[in-house]
Design a protein around this motif. Structure first.
Motif, PDB file in Angstrom:
ATOM      1  N   UNK A   1      -2.001  -4.834 -12.601  1.00 46.74           N
ATOM      2  CA  UNK A   1      -1.880  -5.730 -11.447  1.00 46.74           C
ATOM      3  C   UNK A   1      -0.414  -6.058 -11.150  1.00 46.74           C
ATOM      4  N   UNK A   2      -0.113  -6.257  -9.881  1.00 50.07           N
ATOM      5  CA  UNK A   2       1.236  -6.591  -9.393  1.00 50.07           C
ATOM      6  C   UNK A   2       2.254  -5.505  -9.729  1.00 50.07           C
ATOM      7  N   UNK A   3       1.832  -4.252  -9.638  1.00 47.25           N
ATOM      8  CA  UNK A   3       2.692  -3.112  -9.981  1.00 47.25           C
ATOM      9  C   UNK A   3       3.957  -3.098  -9.119  1.00 47.25           C
ATOM     10  N   UNK A   4       3.806  -3.081  -7.790  1.00 44.83           N
ATOM     11  CA  UNK A   4       4.978  -3.044  -6.908  1.00 44.83           C
ATOM     12  C   UNK A   4       5.792  -4.329  -7.002  1.00 44.83           C
TER      13      UNK A   4
ATOM     14  N   UNK B   1       0.798  -1.228   0.000  1.00 43.56           N
ATOM     15  CA  UNK B   1       0.000   0.000   0.000  1.00 43.56           C
ATOM     16  C   UNK B   1       0.838   1.289   0.000  1.00 43.56           C
ATOM     17  N   UNK B   2       2.137   1.181  -0.189  1.00 41.56           N
ATOM     18  CA  UNK B   2       2.963   2.392  -0.254  1.00 41.56           C
ATOM     19  C   UNK B   2       2.863   2.985  -1.654  1.00 41.56           C
ATOM     20  N   UNK B   3       3.052   4.277  -1.724  1.00 47.17           N
ATOM     21  CA  UNK B   3       3.141   4.930  -3.023  1.00 47.17           C
ATOM     22  C   UNK B   3       4.454   4.504  -3.670  1.00 47.17           C
ATOM     23  N   UNK B   4       4.488   4.552  -4.990  1.00 46.91           N
ATOM     24  CA  UNK B   4       5.623   4.051  -5.763  1.00 46.91           C
ATOM     25  C   UNK B   4       6.962   4.628  -5.304  1.00 46.91           C
TER      26      UNK B   4
END
Length: 181
Positions: A126-129, A87-90
């Motif tokens: 989906x699965x960005x991080x 849930x952290x920003x990029x």
């Protein structure tokens, strides 16, 4: 305009201080100053190859013994530190990963668990991080290997990371093995 005449060679020019900079000039100067301070974070923000949220993360540098990698993959090493980037920003996640792994290496920690989540509903894909973490861990020189965690440690939503020994640990090992001879 009738009283305007060309300047003669002996006319004095009086300057009333520097001309005010335009907004574009100010922004350019700020960008140059920022570039001059150079961000030590080497983790890329460039395009990443998207992963499926259910993909395994796995990587091993050349020279890492198969037994060491197997022990990491099976979660048999003691976890020295846990980093949660769910849930952290990029940009915040990028900085946390870089700072935590760099500090852990300097402190002599060897095994970390990074909790990144599956990212089923993350944006822009989906699965960005998870996708970026896969890329970032490969870019850090002190990361020897990483693998998706066992179910008891988070499964597909977490990753084990194995760091190389720092200089102090290497020197201790050299001294230990030299005395044994």
């Amino acid at each position: 305009m009738q009283d305007v005449r060309p300047m003669a060679a002996n006319d004095k020019v009086i300057s009333h201080g520097p001309a005010s900079q335009t907004l574009a000039q100010q922004l350019k100067r700020q960008a140059l100053e920022k570039a001059a301070t150079r961000d030590p974070n080497i983790l890329s923000t460039e395009k990443v190859e998207p992963l499926d949220p259910l993909d395994f993360l796995e990587f091993k540098k050349d020279g890492v013994q198969q037994g060491v990698y197997k022990k990491l993959r099976l979660g048999k090493y003691q976890i020295d530190e846990v980093l949660n980037i769910k849930m952290m920003k990029f940009e915040q996640a990028r900085q946390q990963v870089f700072d935590t792994l760099t500090q852990a290496h300097h402190r002599g920690l060897r095994t970390l668990l990074i909790q990144h989540g599956l990212g089923l509903n993350s944006k822009p894909f989906p699965a960005f991080l998870k996708s970026y973490l896969n890329q970032w861990l490969r870019q850090l020189p002190h990361v020897l290997a990483f693998h998706t965690a066992q179910k008891s440690h988070g499964g597909l939503a977490a990753t084990y990371v194995l760091l190389q020994k720092n200089q102090r640990q290497k020197q201790t090992n050299r001294e230990r093995h030299q005395k044994a001879k």
